[in-house]
Scaffold this motif. Sequence first.
Motif, PDB file in Angstrom:
ATOM      1  N   MET A  63       3.632   8.367  -1.749  1.00  0.00           N
ATOM      2  CA  MET A  63       5.200   8.588  -1.351  1.00  0.00           C
ATOM      3  C   MET A  63       5.395   7.405  -1.287  1.00  0.00           C
ATOM      4  O   MET A  63       6.477   6.225  -1.990  1.00  0.00           O
ATOM      5  CB  MET A  63       5.239  10.461  -0.513  1.00  0.00           C
ATOM      6  N   HIS A  64       5.491   6.544  -0.372  1.00  0.00           N
ATOM      7  CA  HIS A  64       5.832   5.786   1.095  1.00  0.00           C
ATOM      8  C   HIS A  64       5.360   4.581   0.655  1.00  0.00           C
ATOM      9  O   HIS A  64       3.998   4.132   0.959  1.00  0.00           O
ATOM     10  CB  HIS A  64       5.608   5.755   2.239  1.00  0.00           C
ATOM     11  N   ARG A  65       5.880   2.747   0.127  1.00  0.00           N
ATOM     12  CA  ARG A  65       5.477   2.017  -0.237  1.00  0.00           C
ATOM     13  C   ARG A  65       5.244   1.322   0.864  1.00  0.00           C
ATOM     14  O   ARG A  65       7.021   1.119   1.397  1.00  0.00           O
ATOM     15  CB  ARG A  65       6.509   1.141  -1.417  1.00  0.00           C
ATOM     16  N   VAL A  66       4.372   0.668   1.813  1.00  0.00           N
ATOM     17  CA  VAL A  66       4.182   0.295   3.126  1.00  0.00           C
ATOM     18  C   VAL A  66       4.284  -1.892   2.620  1.00  0.00           C
ATOM     19  O   VAL A  66       3.056  -1.662   1.603  1.00  0.00           O
ATOM     20  CB  VAL A  66       4.167   0.826   4.075  1.00  0.00           C
ATOM     21  N   ALA A  88      -4.161   2.989  -1.525  1.00  0.00           N
ATOM     22  CA  ALA A  88      -3.397   3.365  -0.457  1.00  0.00           C
ATOM     23  C   ALA A  88      -3.909   2.425   0.615  1.00  0.00           C
ATOM     24  O   ALA A  88      -4.609   2.139   0.781  1.00  0.00           O
ATOM     25  CB  ALA A  88      -4.644   5.791  -0.694  1.00  0.00           C
ATOM     26  N   PHE A  89      -2.886   3.334   2.215  1.00  0.00           N
ATOM     27  CA  PHE A  89      -2.453   2.849   2.726  1.00  0.00           C
ATOM     28  C   PHE A  89      -4.043   3.405   3.941  1.00  0.00           C
ATOM     29  O   PHE A  89      -4.279   4.482   3.716  1.00  0.00           O
ATOM     30  CB  PHE A  89      -1.681   3.147   3.571  1.00  0.00           C
ATOM     31  N   ASP A  90      -4.594   2.431   4.648  1.00  0.00           N
ATOM     32  CA  ASP A  90      -6.363   2.763   4.991  1.00  0.00           C
ATOM     33  C   ASP A  90      -5.569   3.049   6.517  1.00  0.00           C
ATOM     34  O   ASP A  90      -5.559   1.673   6.608  1.00  0.00           O
ATOM     35  CB  ASP A  90      -7.302   2.012   4.839  1.00  0.00           C
ATOM     36  N   TYR A  91      -5.502   3.641   7.290  1.00  0.00           N
ATOM     37  CA  TYR A  91      -4.758   4.014   8.457  1.00  0.00           C
ATOM     38  C   TYR A  91      -6.125   3.671   9.204  1.00  0.00           C
ATOM     39  O   TYR A  91      -5.950   2.771  10.568  1.00  0.00           O
ATOM     40  CB  TYR A  91      -4.684   5.421   8.505  1.00  0.00           C
ATOM     41  N   ALA A  92      -7.477   3.770   9.474  1.00  0.00           N
ATOM     42  CA  ALA A  92      -8.343   3.518  10.128  1.00  0.00           C
ATOM     43  C   ALA A  92      -8.813   2.375  10.210  1.00  0.00           C
ATOM     44  O   ALA A  92      -8.743   1.884  11.316  1.00  0.00           O
ATOM     45  CB  ALA A  92      -9.896   4.541  10.003  1.00  0.00           C
ATOM     46  N   GLU A  93      -8.705   1.842   9.232  1.00  0.00           N
ATOM     47  CA  GLU A  93      -8.923  -0.371   9.248  1.00  0.00           C
ATOM     48  C   GLU A  93      -8.080  -0.440   9.715  1.00  0.00           C
ATOM     49  O   GLU A  93      -7.815  -1.754  10.266  1.00  0.00           O
ATOM     50  CB  GLU A  93      -9.358  -0.909   7.851  1.00  0.00           C
ATOM     51  N   GLN A 127       0.782  -1.005   0.359  1.00  0.00           N
ATOM     52  CA  GLN A 127      -0.283   0.018  -0.311  1.00  0.00           C
ATOM     53  C   GLN A 127       0.756   1.124  -0.093  1.00  0.00           C
ATOM     54  O   GLN A 127       2.024   1.069   0.038  1.00  0.00           O
ATOM     55  CB  GLN A 127      -0.784   0.170   1.388  1.00  0.00           C
ATOM     56  N   ILE A 128       0.599   2.628  -0.318  1.00  0.00           N
ATOM     57  CA  ILE A 128       1.022   3.748  -0.917  1.00  0.00           C
ATOM     58  C   ILE A 128       0.326   4.523   0.049  1.00  0.00           C
ATOM     59  O   ILE A 128      -0.597   4.608   0.848  1.00  0.00           O
ATOM     60  CB  ILE A 128       0.863   4.171  -1.893  1.00  0.00           C
ATOM     61  N   ILE A 129       1.657   4.977   1.241  1.00  0.00           N
ATOM     62  CA  ILE A 129       1.482   6.753   2.160  1.00  0.00           C
ATOM     63  C   ILE A 129       1.626   7.536   1.338  1.00  0.00           C
ATOM     64  O   ILE A 129       3.023   7.949   0.877  1.00  0.00           O
ATOM     65  CB  ILE A 129       2.280   6.285   3.150  1.00  0.00           C
TER      66      ILE A 129
END
Length: 975
Positions: A867-870, A953-958, A862-864
């Motif tokens: 920019m950042h691939r995590v 996209a990185f889903d922070y809440a989930e 996922q991407i933050i």
Amino acid sequence: MESETDEMRECLIGCLRPRLKELIVVDRVLDLIDFIENEQKERIRQKARNDGDISAADYLINAVVQKPHTPGWFTAFVDALNNGGCNFAADYMQLNLPTPEAEAENENCVRLIHLLIPSLADMATETVCAHCFSERLLTEDERDRITAEIVNRGRRSGARELLRRIIKCPPGWYSTFLQVLKDTEHHVLYNELTGNEGSDKKPSLKDKPIATRESPTSAESCDGTESMEITVNEQPMDQSTDLYAGNELPSNSEPSQPDGSALEVARSPEKEITLRDYQMEVAGPALEGKNIIVCLPTGSGKTRVAVYITKEHLDRRKAEGKPRKVIVLVNKVPLVEQHYSAEFLPFLKNKYKVERVSGDSQLKISFTEIVKKNDIIICTAQILENYLERANSGEDEGVNLSDLTLIIIDECHHTQKGGVYNHIMMRYLKQKHKNKRLVKEQKEPVPLPQILGLTASPGVGGATKMEKAEEHILRICANLDASRIMTRRQEEFKKEQRKIVVSVEDRREDPFGDVIKKIMTAIHNHAELTPTCDLGSQNYEQWVVQKERQAAKDENQKVRVCAEHLRQYSESLNLCNTIRMQDAFSFLNKYYEEEMKKKTAPEEEHKIQITDTERFLFNLFKDNKKELETLAKNPEYENDSLSKLRTKILHEFSSRDEARGIVFIKTRRSAIALNQWIQENSKFADIGVKSAYVIGGGDQSVVKPMTSAEQKDVLKKFGNGQVNLLIATTVAEEGLDIPACNFVIRYGLVTNEIAMIQAQGRGRAEDSSYTLVEVKNSGVAEKECVNEYRKNMMNKAIQKIKSLNQAAYEKRITEFQIQAIMEEKVRMTKKKQKDIKNESPSNVKFSCRSCSEPICTGDDIQIIENMHRVNVTPQFRKLYIQRENTTLQERLLDYETNGFIACKNCGQRWGSMMMYKGIECPCLDVKNFVVNLNGKKISKCTKWNEVPIKFSAFDYAEHAINMTMSDNSDDDETM
């Protein structure tokens, strides 16, 4: 007074000198005295800027009483004091003296203001300033200066400027100031100054004695209007807190930079801009509103010309009632602060709002607002490009070119294909040609800013013929839409530096290098590799890199790991030829220590795999380590380059009274090692050599980069003499403001003619020298000859371009612009096709570059923040180990990195551990993986945008909810 002799007048001024020094405001009076020469006035202004008003007033008085006197000098001086608003000083000169009691009262009032600075600085300065002006405590000019200070530096700084001005008024100012505080409802400050009791009263001087001797007038107020008890100190006040001084009052406000340099600039009076004749000449067309390139040698004052053009541009548009906005673009972060503190702020701060923004600044997130609220913005070019793109894409308000009225492009020779300067100027050129169409259609064109380019050398772009050199320079002119390229007349150039090329001899014996080559040959045999070039050469380095990439693609771990180790041995040969053998050995030894650490897991119960080839390589170094260490300590076998460098530095420092020089060197590692060698050599210390190194701030190297603050600290020490020998990589060649030095050495380093001209320009002192020291396998002597040829070709090409008639010049410029626009369209079409990421993430697979173990698919990534691939999947968590990395600590807005992750199987580094809003996210670096797309392996991806996949996209809440549920289930199990 007119009947008195000059001797009596001189005696009077001598008696009154201590009081006059305190009461004269130099910047108000100096221009009103016509019998002082301009050159002498400039020295007095410089004194005011550096040391404050008291010291400058002393210089001014010396100039006034200097013989021979011009007729009417005394009257002229008194008139200047009166007309300059220094009436109290004029009263003293005319012997209209206050009584001793009144003078003592006034002194107490001034001291009281000194003591209560921290409280008074919190007043509503704008309101108080307006009332002080209406009560005639301030002149109109003073009010404007205070207002500008509030705008540029804040309310507290404005308050200090106001207080510094009013205490120089004739007696009676204190009671007027008290009434102003009362009228503006500053009751707490009023009570504090008068000693009155009140419910909101702060501790007064009466409550807390501050000195030992009571003033004889303590029972009376300064003006007889209020009752007040104060105590004063007999000791003279410290210069730093003297309100009469030209510098600002002490402040509790934070400096804008860690060392407070910007605050120091803000505290000093605004400087006057004076240009030399040749500077005025090159600025001429820009002052008429034309786009130009200013091409002046390093140290000739290009930036000062830009400041002058900026001021004239803003003044003219302000007078015409037109919008005004200047943006200064630079290509390096340290240049932002340099241009702000050293050039634009000191000269323009009182009249215009100046701000700077860079990647190091938190202000970049509100760049649109910064542009709106300031007249001059100094920033890195990428920030402007990002916000131009935002406006273009409709992502948010962003910034438009039409918002700006002048763009200054520093080091504008970088305005070429692929550069960020060129991206910005392509937007400009496209709009310019659209405007032509709009005008034909009788529609309103979009306003575009004036363009000013600055460079020391446009270069020739690798040209070998005059025609191509001319074309290269014309293309830069076209990209900047420059109507002319402005240079100093040839006859005005300063005398060429003494240039010396120092040749070196090969070692008669090189046992250390022989052992390295023996090890490399053993590795070649083990991996069945056959090199076709000399070991340690640049061609060999390229050959090894190609072998490593192909082996990673083929999953041939034997060849891949051997090629990786061969690169280190090749680097050690280069270090051996450049610096000491012990530095080359230390580099190899550290590399193998780090490699062994990789093979050691943080947890003892887990073992990292070591292949037979890795074991062979470790043992090979171990078997030869003792011999290499012994040979490295034998000075008999040191390289001749180092010996010649030692001789050159010793000669420079022993033959000059105050030597100051720069040694340019190729790599960061070499710069650090060379500095260490100098500091450990007692011969250098004996003749006063004080060295330091300055290297780049990017994190592309295994050597820890220098922060901009560290760079700034070293350059500051070099400027004030704490350091007199700078060891620098190419970071110091271009742009950075390095004080004049009297020798420059390029040690085994030659790039192109632009870098050569930039490096030569660092030697600005009279009788400066430029030396090139050869290093084995570098070929620097030949490259330098080529650069000299290209430099001469460049100067001839510029002169040829300048000799073109304007119509012919504009025709060629227009052709190049249309060509550039067409090429940009083709390039953008290809980019859009490339950017269409239709591939499914499941079609891309990632494997460890070292051990070829499958790691994950694109679905797991996922991407933050785009920019950042995590990869935060539970399965991935089982595949890596985490290590601390003290050199990586990087704090940003919502995340920080302070460790790295590595393959649990082989120890290969994969990326960093990023803490994002309280959640640990393994952040991957694509260069550490082999990418497999639809069954086809890509040997080397250096950037994520080379992978044609659009990650989710990185889903922070989930993720946070999943983590919480996982933690709860773990808690349930333990219960």
